[in-house]
Scaffold this motif. Structure first.
Motif, PDB file in Angstrom:
ATOM      1  N   GLY A 119     -44.570 -18.379  -1.309  1.00  0.00           N
ATOM      2  CA  GLY A 119     -44.941 -17.102  -1.897  1.00  0.00           C
ATOM      3  C   GLY A 119     -44.587 -15.953  -0.982  1.00  0.00           C
ATOM      4  N   LEU A 120     -44.375 -14.819  -1.574  1.00  0.00           N
ATOM      5  CA  LEU A 120     -44.048 -13.609  -0.835  1.00  0.00           C
ATOM      6  C   LEU A 120     -44.983 -12.515  -1.305  1.00  0.00           C
ATOM      7  N   ILE A 121     -45.518 -11.754  -0.351  1.00  0.00           N
ATOM      8  CA  ILE A 121     -46.337 -10.607  -0.729  1.00  0.00           C
ATOM      9  C   ILE A 121     -45.871  -9.420   0.095  1.00  0.00           C
ATOM     10  N   VAL A 122     -45.681  -8.308  -0.574  1.00  0.00           N
ATOM     11  CA  VAL A 122     -45.157  -7.118   0.084  1.00  0.00           C
ATOM     12  C   VAL A 122     -46.026  -5.922  -0.302  1.00  0.00           C
ATOM     13  N   ALA A 123     -46.409  -5.156   0.678  1.00  0.00           N
ATOM     14  CA  ALA A 123     -47.143  -3.909   0.427  1.00  0.00           C
ATOM     15  C   ALA A 123     -46.262  -2.744   0.837  1.00  0.00           C
ATOM     16  N   TYR A 124     -46.172  -1.746  -0.019  1.00  0.00           N
ATOM     17  CA  TYR A 124     -45.241  -0.647   0.269  1.00  0.00           C
ATOM     18  C   TYR A 124     -45.679   0.599  -0.498  1.00  0.00           C
ATOM     19  N   PRO A 125     -45.262   1.747  -0.016  1.00  0.00           N
ATOM     20  CA  PRO A 125     -45.581   2.978  -0.747  1.00  0.00           C
ATOM     21  C   PRO A 125     -44.773   3.068  -2.040  1.00  0.00           C
ATOM     22  N   ARG A 126     -45.348   3.704  -3.031  1.00  0.00           N
ATOM     23  CA  ARG A 126     -44.687   3.806  -4.322  1.00  0.00           C
ATOM     24  C   ARG A 126     -43.249   4.344  -4.199  1.00  0.00           C
ATOM     25  N   SER A 127     -43.042   5.241  -3.256  1.00  0.00           N
ATOM     26  CA  SER A 127     -41.713   5.839  -3.120  1.00  0.00           C
ATOM     27  C   SER A 127     -40.644   4.816  -2.724  1.00  0.00           C
ATOM     28  N   ALA A 128     -41.074   3.682  -2.191  1.00  0.00           N
ATOM     29  CA  ALA A 128     -40.108   2.656  -1.778  1.00  0.00           C
ATOM     30  C   ALA A 128     -39.818   1.655  -2.890  1.00  0.00           C
ATOM     31  N   ALA A 129     -40.494   1.793  -4.005  1.00  0.00           N
ATOM     32  CA  ALA A 129     -40.394   0.774  -5.058  1.00  0.00           C
ATOM     33  C   ALA A 129     -38.968   0.562  -5.539  1.00  0.00           C
ATOM     34  N   GLU A 130     -38.232   1.637  -5.628  1.00  0.00           N
ATOM     35  CA  GLU A 130     -36.883   1.483  -6.206  1.00  0.00           C
ATOM     36  C   GLU A 130     -35.946   0.719  -5.280  1.00  0.00           C
ATOM     37  N   LYS A 131     -36.318   0.586  -4.036  1.00  0.00           N
ATOM     38  CA  LYS A 131     -35.509  -0.248  -3.141  1.00  0.00           C
ATOM     39  C   LYS A 131     -36.132  -1.638  -2.943  1.00  0.00           C
ATOM     40  N   VAL A 132     -37.434  -1.680  -2.893  1.00  0.00           N
ATOM     41  CA  VAL A 132     -38.102  -2.962  -2.603  1.00  0.00           C
ATOM     42  C   VAL A 132     -37.985  -3.917  -3.794  1.00  0.00           C
ATOM     43  N   GLU A 133     -38.329  -3.434  -4.935  1.00  0.00           N
ATOM     44  CA  GLU A 133     -38.404  -4.362  -6.078  1.00  0.00           C
ATOM     45  C   GLU A 133     -37.053  -5.000  -6.434  1.00  0.00           C
ATOM     46  N   PRO A 134     -35.959  -4.252  -6.420  1.00  0.00           N
ATOM     47  CA  PRO A 134     -34.666  -4.904  -6.703  1.00  0.00           C
ATOM     48  C   PRO A 134     -34.245  -5.900  -5.628  1.00  0.00           C
ATOM     49  N   ALA A 135     -34.825  -5.772  -4.445  1.00  0.00           N
ATOM     50  CA  ALA A 135     -34.459  -6.706  -3.367  1.00  0.00           C
ATOM     51  C   ALA A 135     -35.049  -8.092  -3.600  1.00  0.00           C
ATOM     52  N   VAL A 136     -36.077  -8.138  -4.411  1.00  0.00           N
ATOM     53  CA  VAL A 136     -36.721  -9.431  -4.700  1.00  0.00           C
ATOM     54  C   VAL A 136     -36.041 -10.015  -5.945  1.00  0.00           C
ATOM     55  N   THR A 137     -35.049 -10.848  -5.718  1.00  0.00           N
ATOM     56  CA  THR A 137     -34.205 -11.329  -6.833  1.00  0.00           C
ATOM     57  C   THR A 137     -34.481 -12.770  -7.233  1.00  0.00           C
ATOM     58  N   ARG A 138     -35.187 -13.500  -6.385  1.00  0.00           N
ATOM     59  CA  ARG A 138     -35.243 -14.939  -6.640  1.00  0.00           C
ATOM     60  C   ARG A 138     -36.624 -15.441  -7.038  1.00  0.00           C
ATOM     61  N   ALA A 139     -37.575 -14.575  -7.103  1.00  0.00           N
ATOM     62  CA  ALA A 139     -38.924 -15.021  -7.462  1.00  0.00           C
ATOM     63  C   ALA A 139     -38.927 -15.557  -8.892  1.00  0.00           C
ATOM     64  N   VAL A 140     -39.534 -16.725  -9.091  1.00  0.00           N
ATOM     65  CA  VAL A 140     -39.624 -17.264 -10.459  1.00  0.00           C
ATOM     66  C   VAL A 140     -40.738 -16.566 -11.218  1.00  0.00           C
ATOM     67  N   GLN A 141     -41.646 -15.937 -10.465  1.00  0.00           N
ATOM     68  CA  GLN A 141     -42.582 -15.024 -11.094  1.00  0.00           C
ATOM     69  C   GLN A 141     -42.832 -13.872 -10.137  1.00  0.00           C
ATOM     70  N   LYS A 142     -42.863 -12.687 -10.679  1.00  0.00           N
ATOM     71  CA  LYS A 142     -42.980 -11.505  -9.825  1.00  0.00           C
ATOM     72  C   LYS A 142     -43.895 -10.496 -10.518  1.00  0.00           C
ATOM     73  N   VAL A 143     -44.883 -10.016  -9.805  1.00  0.00           N
ATOM     74  CA  VAL A 143     -45.751  -8.978 -10.369  1.00  0.00           C
ATOM     75  C   VAL A 143     -45.930  -7.872  -9.336  1.00  0.00           C
ATOM     76  N   VAL A 144     -46.266  -6.700  -9.819  1.00  0.00           N
ATOM     77  CA  VAL A 144     -46.544  -5.576  -8.930  1.00  0.00           C
ATOM     78  C   VAL A 144     -47.894  -4.982  -9.324  1.00  0.00           C
ATOM     79  N   GLY A 145     -48.771  -4.889  -8.344  1.00  0.00           N
ATOM     80  CA  GLY A 145     -50.050  -4.234  -8.571  1.00  0.00           C
ATOM     81  C   GLY A 145     -50.050  -2.876  -7.878  1.00  0.00           C
ATOM     82  N   GLU A 146     -50.924  -1.999  -8.273  1.00  0.00           N
ATOM     83  CA  GLU A 146     -50.929  -0.677  -7.668  1.00  0.00           C
ATOM     84  C   GLU A 146     -52.355  -0.159  -7.537  1.00  0.00           C
TER      85      GLU A 146
END
Lengths: 171, 802
Positions: A119-146
């Protein structure tokens, strides 16, 4: 930017192999965006748990993820759907992120993360979302909480939100 | 023996022609009494080679991408048949080959595992249809079969037999291979004659590991040399039936890497390349057309770039695996040549018992049993699971049981549509055949295009050997063979068509061929899909087969079935539809879709036994014969004697890490590991050490409910005290393995839990007096019936992958 200044997102990714999780972990750390922290946890086929993490919050003047002080609610993975394994992984990942809270948290993670999974867990500021989320390409399930607010509450809220989505099978 | 009556088998021994007095005084011996039947003068040796799950467009001999130098050598010295047909499924083709009769008529409308309640689907050979090896054996041939058998019902593969359903019972003097539809090529659970001999010793040799295709050839040579050492003249019949290219696609990296990068262009381009080579070689007519891709297969260009390497590797391994099979057949041929008997050996080599197999689903799989267990996995999940077990370099190694994408299979069936299971189309039913017989074939390298079918092999072999189809065998009047000899075509390119009519049927997909016309009726179900939505339309009272869409082709002008003429020739459609029904009735094809009858509530009686006891050192219980623990609560109880100082090792284990369970003791702790097809792995460990002395241990699984793949709670007990527990979220709904066996007191072959890999087979160091499985009843009779049906639906699903 201070950790309290912005909405915090927490991404949880579930994987069937540590190789895939590690690729995404490296991709997140090298995506060019500022992340508060990332943790990778995997359990090999013999049941041995390993954790890798990057904690950038101290550098930001915060108390560090270890000091957030939230207790991760571990829960059993939902039934049947193969994709639902991510739920357990997410919970375990959350545990890993805060493993410095005290002895025993690793045991809890070990009890929930499936053998052979990661499993992978990442915490980041909302402003980084457009770079962080596309970097996660291989997760068989991926969710984002805020969540918003003081970093302790925000992290806690974002994590809880992500876990809830993972448990629902929302990706 | 040349003038003996061969119409009744076994051949009656002649009465003594000597003189028998009260003493030797005046008595005269008759030395013929100790003789045995001999084959007719000039009867040749016969080698039949059957490759498994492969398509018309696979071998390079027929334009494919897989290098098959030995197949080409035989074709260049013999003949290529480019209109040769099989059934679209494993066991039916084998039954037809070995009996000379239509498969349904001899009980094999489906596979050996699926023994249904209708005459055409009972997987039990009628006694009035004596098979070819029996006829040859009784007429003076030495007979042997090597490799895949797949003609013995699932529940009859143990020491209780009955052995008339095993290869020896079909007339083979010797058998070495496996009884099921597929096997690991690294650690198969083997049978030799009438015994399951299990995992070969060589599996444990890390320096020179066992490999079944090599061992098949080794045993063939050993048998052949033994026969010749005893009798220099007795003709032989060898049935060399490879496990290749059936899943799991197992081959060493060296063989697979020969194809590195050769499939990066994808399946769409591969089909075009193969098609061009086929025309260049002349194995298809110059005016043949390449059939288009069905929407069931994705375009290669539509795949994510990061997954193309994963898909390409699947085909690289399949290609290396197949080339290796060619090499091992070559070894057998070389051995015959070294004996100086190649000229007088009729070799019939068929590349595929059906079209290439599409049961890998679109994604391919790290574990072929995931499809049969209905586990939905995306291609990314499959890739990650392969990474879990070592990555793409290990695809083909013992740690995975891989299958490739259905789209690769489709490409392997170039230029045709579809593949295995699809009896309505040539992708499932037309495969290459090469005939080699230097003594008789003068048109070396020639092509034969007579319409020929697998049922024609046995009559042809008997015709050439000068042996009649017997009228009676063991006093039982025999039915005639349905096949007809094509021996004339071996020596005459212009030999008239010997077969003008033939029906085809596999899983409801059906065809009627007559005088060049081919009526195709395919069900809407995609071959690798067995969901309720896919099956529902074919329920009794719902399905009207006469309303299924039809296609009509005229094969003399349309080699590949590219031009549907149904709309232009409704009268021909009506004629062939009616003819199909006549043939279906005549040859026991009815009821249609009997293969799927278990999906519609037609299941055998629920077994009465709920307790299964294994005493002593029982090993290699075949995967289809383990206690029926799926989808229910059950317990495993073992009575042990533990020496002072403790014991360790496996108490009971089924199959391996890609599906199975193991109850074992390690580091003093009783442990239960359960692998849900290698996707989910659950392990429970006792919290206290196992004591010494007489000890009873128990594992109990309390299912959440009566549902397929139910989760549940596991509790471990020592002498009725709970000592450990854990939860299993998902269990195996259908079958742990297609081939790996269950063992008491050890874990033979690939192990269930890698924690004791280094100590395999991790035999128990104490004594296992007995192991008892108790199957708990479901709460309601309806639940019991529903789950019983699921078990048999699983058999059907397993069968479709046969």
């Amino acid at each position: 930017m201070n950790i309290d200044d912005e909405t915090i997102d927490v991404l949880i990714g579930g994987y069937l192999s540590s190789t895939a999780a590690h690729e995404d972990y490296e991709a997140v750390l090298n995506c060019g965006a500022r992340v508060w922290g990332a943790a990778l946890i995997d359990k090999n086929l013999e049941g041995e748990l390993s954790v890798e993490e990057a904690d950038h919050t101290v550098a930001e003047g915060a108390a560090g993820l270890a000091g957030v002080g939230l207790v991760v609610g571990l829960f059993a993975p939902p039934l049947l759907a193969a994709t639902a394994i991510g739920a357990a992984l997410g919970a375990a990942g959350g545990a890993a992120l805060h493993k410095k809270l005290g002895a025993g948290i690793g045991d809890k993670a070990g009890a929930t993360i499936p053998i052979g999974g990661a499993g992978l867990i990442v915490a980041y500021p909302r402003s980084a979302a457009e770079k962080v989320e596309p970097a996660v390409t291989r997760a068989v399930q991926k969710v984002v909480g805020e969540a918003e607010g003081h970093h302790v509450h925000a992290l806690k809220g974002a994590l809880a939100d992500a876990q809830a989505k993972m448990a629902e099978g929302t990706s | 023996m040349s003038d003996v009556d061969r119409s009744s088998l076994p051949i009656r021994r002649e009465r003594s022609g000597g003189v028998v007095n009260r003493t030797l005084d005046g008595s005269e011996p008759d030395w013929n009494l100790i003789g045995h039947p001999t084959a007719p003068d000039g009867a040749p040796n016969v080698l039949v080679v059957l490759i498994d799950d492969a398509g018309f467009g696979n071998p390079s001999t027929f334009g494919g991408p897989i290098q098959t130098p030995n197949y080409t050598r035989m074709a260049e010295g013999g003949l290529k048949y480019n209109r040769f047909h099989v059934t679209a499924l494993c066991s039916p083709t084998r039954a037809a080959l070995l009996t000379g009769r239509n498969s349904h008529h001899v009980g094999f409308g489906s596979v050996g595992e699926f023994a249904g309640g209708f005459p055409g689907y009972c997987a039990t050979l009628p006694r009035d249809c004596a098979p070819l090896p029996r006829i040859l054996r009784d007429n003076g041939y030495s007979t042997a079969a090597f490799g895949k058998w797949h003609l013995t019902p699932d529940g009859q593969q143990g020491p209780a037999g009955p052995f008339d359903r095993w290869p020896n019972g079909w007339g083979f003097d010797y058998f070495y291979g496996f009884l099921g539809g597929g096997a690991s090529q690294w650690d198969p659970c083997l049978a030799e004659n009438q015994k399951i001999i299990g995992t070969p010793d060589g599996y444990y040799d890390e320096d020179d590991p066992y490999y079944f295709p090599d061992a098949m050839a080794d045993h063939t040579l050993e048998w052949l040399h033994g026969v010749r050492g005893q009798d220099a003249h007795k003709p032989f019949f060898i049935y060399f039936s490879t496990g290749c290219s059936h899943a799991p696609h197992h081959v060493s990296k060296e063989w697979a890497d020969k194809y590195k990068g050769m499939f990066d262009q994808g399946w769409d381009e591969l089909r075009e390349e193969t098609f061009a080579r086929q025309k260049e070689l002349g194995v298809i007519p110059a005016d043949a057309e390449l059939t288009p891709r069905d929407d069931a297969f994705p375009a290669w260009d539509s795949l994510p770039d990061n997954l193309k390497t994963f898909y390409a590797r699947q085909m690289e391994v399949y290609a290396g695996y197949s080339e290796n099979a060619d090499a091992n057949v070559g070894r057998v041929i070389d051995a015959i040549d070294e004996l100086g008997e190649l000229d007088n050996t009729l070799i019939l080599w068929i590349w595929g018992d059906n079209g290439a197999s599409m049961e890998g689903t679109i994604t391919g799989s790290f574990n072929e049993l995931t499809m049969q267990n209905g586990i939905p996995l995306s291609d990314e999940m499959q890739l990650q699971l392969s990474e879990r077990y070592g990555g793409l370099d290990q695809w083909g190694a013992p740690i995975m049981d891989p299958h490739y994408s259905a789209a690769w299979a489709w490409a392997g069936n170039t230029p045709f549509q579809w593949g295995k299971q699809v009896g309505s189309h040539l992708g499932g039913t037309r495969n290459p055949m090469v005939a080699h017989w230097p003594d008789q074939v003068t048109d070396q390298g020639g092509l034969r295009d007579q319409f020929t079918h697998i049922i024609d092999l046995a009559p042809t072999i008997l015709d050439i050997a000068g042996i009649p189809v017997p009228d009676t065998v063991d006093g039982i009047e025999q039915e005639p063979m349905h096949g007809t000899t094509f021996a004339t075509s071996l020596t005459d390119a212009d030999a008239p068509e010997h077969r003008t009519q033939q029906y085809f049927e596999t899983v409801g997909n059906r065809a009627m061929y007559k005088d060049g016309w081919w009526l195709a009726v395919k069900t809407e179900r995609i071959p690798w899909v067995l969901t309720p939505e896919a099956i529902g339309p074919y329920a009794p009272g719902v399905w009207d087969p006469d309303k299924d869409p039809v296609e009509l082709y005229y094969l003399p002008d349309d080699f590949s079935q590219a031009n549907d003429l149904a709309a232009e020739h409704p009268e021909k459609v009506a004629e062939l539809k009616e003819l199909f029904w006549q043939e279906a009735e005549r040859y026991r094809v009815l009821p249609l879709l009997a293969t799927l009858s278990t999906f519609f509530g037609m299941v055998p009686p629920i077994p009465a036994d709920t307790t299964f006891e294994f005493r002593g050192d029982v090993q290699n219980v075949m995967s289809g014969m383990i206690p029926r623990i799926y989808n229910r609560s059950y317990s495993i109880t073992a009575e042990l004697v533990v020496p002072d100082g403790g014991a360790e090792g496996v108490i009971v284990a089924e199959a391996d890490h890609l599906g199975g369970f193991s109850l074992y003791v390690k580091d003093g702790k009783l442990t239960h590991t359960y692998s849900m097809m290698g996707v989910f792995i659950f392990r429970q460990v006792a919290e206290e050490n196992l004591p010494s002395g007489e000890v009873t241990v128990r594992m109990e699984f309390a299912a959440d409910g009566a549902t397929p793949a139910t989760g549940g709670e596991v509790t471990l007990y020592i002498d009725d005290r709970p000592v450990g527990k854990g939860r299993m979220e998902h269990t195996v709904p259908v079958r742990f393995s297609g081939y790996a066996g269950m063992d008491i007191g050890r874990d033979n072959g690939g192990v269930v839990d890698p924690s004791y890999e280094a100590e395999k087979p991790f035999a128990f160091t104490g004594t296992v007096n007995k192991v008892v499985f108790d199957i708990k009843p479901h709460l309601s009779a309806q639940d019991e019936l529903d789950l019983h049906a699921v078990a048999h639906q699983g058999d059907a699903a397993h069968g479709l992958a046969g």
